[in-house]
Scaffold this active site. Structure first.
Site, short mmCIF file in Angstrom:
data_model
loop_
_atom_site.label_atom_id
_atom_site.label_comp_id
_atom_site.label_asym_id
_atom_site.label_seq_id
_atom_site.Cartn_x
_atom_site.Cartn_y
_atom_site.Cartn_z
N ARG A 151 0.81 -1.22 0.00
CA ARG A 151 0.00 0.00 0.00
C ARG A 151 0.85 1.28 0.00
O ARG A 151 0.32 2.37 -0.23
CB ARG A 151 -0.92 0.00 1.22
CG ARG A 151 -1.76 -1.27 1.37
CD ARG A 151 -2.32 -1.41 2.76
NE ARG A 151 -2.79 -2.75 3.04
CZ ARG A 151 -2.03 -3.75 3.48
NH1 ARG A 151 -0.73 -3.55 3.69
NH2 ARG A 151 -2.53 -4.94 3.71
N LYS A 211 -14.36 0.07 -2.54
CA LYS A 211 -14.58 0.07 -1.09
C LYS A 211 -13.92 1.27 -0.44
O LYS A 211 -14.54 1.99 0.36
CB LYS A 211 -14.04 -1.24 -0.50
CG LYS A 211 -14.52 -1.53 0.94
CD LYS A 211 -13.62 -0.88 1.98
CE LYS A 211 -14.10 -1.18 3.39
NZ LYS A 211 -13.24 -2.14 4.07
N PRO A 222 -21.03 1.39 1.38
CA PRO A 222 -19.78 0.67 1.13
C PRO A 222 -19.96 -0.83 1.31
O PRO A 222 -20.70 -1.28 2.19
CB PRO A 222 -18.83 1.22 2.20
CG PRO A 222 -19.40 2.56 2.57
CD PRO A 222 -20.89 2.37 2.46
N ASP A 230 -17.97 -4.58 1.71
CA ASP A 230 -16.79 -5.42 1.90
C ASP A 230 -17.26 -6.85 2.11
O ASP A 230 -18.43 -7.17 1.90
CB ASP A 230 -15.94 -4.91 3.06
CG ASP A 230 -16.61 -5.12 4.41
OD1 ASP A 230 -17.81 -5.47 4.45
OD2 ASP A 230 -15.94 -4.92 5.44
#
Length: 280
Positions: A163, A203, A220, A222
């Site tokens: 990331r 997301k 959202p 997930d």
């Protein structure tokens, strides 16, 4: 010290429902930092009290001017939603800083909440300004310029892993003025801008829209939300179904469902055949 309204407000529900990563539980309550201000917030005899800097700021941060009773009534249209609302009825969606929310949710991808908190804490200690509060030292979230000037290896050393380049890209885009109009953009254009960032998917984009830009019609999705929407609503396309069902209250409904499905030990309702109709 100030007393905050305690109606439809639970510290545990609000801080542990997955929307934020900078509040830590203590024996006396929670301590956290937001918008460069530190606070200690605790419950005593059914009342909520806050000790902190910029005391006039916190009522807005905790969204205390919104009628959550009305919202809970609107989304409680079947057994599933009633169970979710009972479990997480003290959740308030925080009004968080855009840059902090963006970076934090980029870091959150495919990670656990303890790991996310640890990485964000290390990042703040490395590049954030010090905040002295009641004899302890806390750290503000790093300024965009500080993160933009970091190296990928420095970020990786904090536990960001793959990331790290995503964080760098977002920080540098922010410093270049890419987000100067983000608050005023209609949701489709704000979404398009966020999704154009390296490493930002649906997301992360939706969490930023909901938790920092107050786009409450966003749902959202997930793994937890996909499970509950498929199991209880017979809806394989969780995001689309959630937004169609809950409309302007989609973000609130999503938080109740996520918190309930992830943390409650009693989630088997079996009401998938009773698809709710949301009153608007």
């Amino acid at each position: 010290m100030i007393r905050l309204p305690n109606k439809d407000f639970s510290l545990k529900d609000t801080f542990e429902c997955g929307q934020c990563f900078r509040w830590e539980e203590r024996a006396t309550g929670y301590v956290g930092v937001a918008f460069n201000a530190a606070a200690h917030i605790f419950e005593d005899n059914g009342q909520i009290f806050l000790e902190g800097t910029r005391e006039d700021f916190w009522e807005n941060y905790f969204d205390l001017d919104r009628d959550y009773g009305k919202i809970k009534n609107a989304v409680s249209t079947n057994d599933v939603m009633r169970a979710a609302v009972r479990y997480g009825g003290g959740i308030r969606i925080l009004r968080q800083d855009f840059f902090e929310t963006l970076i934090s949710f980029i870091i959150s991808q495919r990670s656990s909440i303890p790991k996310i908190k640890s990485t964000v804490r290390k990042m703040c200690e490395r590049w954030g300004d010090k905040i002295e509060f009641y004899g302890d030292t806390y750290f503000a979230f790093p300024a965009p310029e500080a993160l933009a000037g970091a190296s990928e290896s420095e970020l990786r050393s904090l536990g960001m892993g793959y990331r790290a380049p995503y964080v760098l890209s977002a920080a540098r885009a922010f410093c270049a003025g890419f987000f100067c109009d983000i608050y005023s953009l209609p949701t489709p254009l704000a979404r398009q801008k966020l999704l154009s960032l390296y490493g930002v998917g649906d997301k992360v984009c939706d969490c930023v829209l909901l938790f920092s830009l107050a786009r409450y019609d966003i749902f959202p999705s997930d793994v937890w939300i996909k499970r509950v929407m498929e199991e209880e609503f017979s809806a394989p396309d969780a995001k689309s179904a959630g937004e169609n069902l809950f409309g302007e209250y989609s973000g609130f409904a999503q938080q109740y469902l996520f918190y309930w499905r992830k943390f409650s030990s009693n989630v088997a309702i079996g009401s998938a055949s009773k698809k709710p109709t949301i009153k608007r």
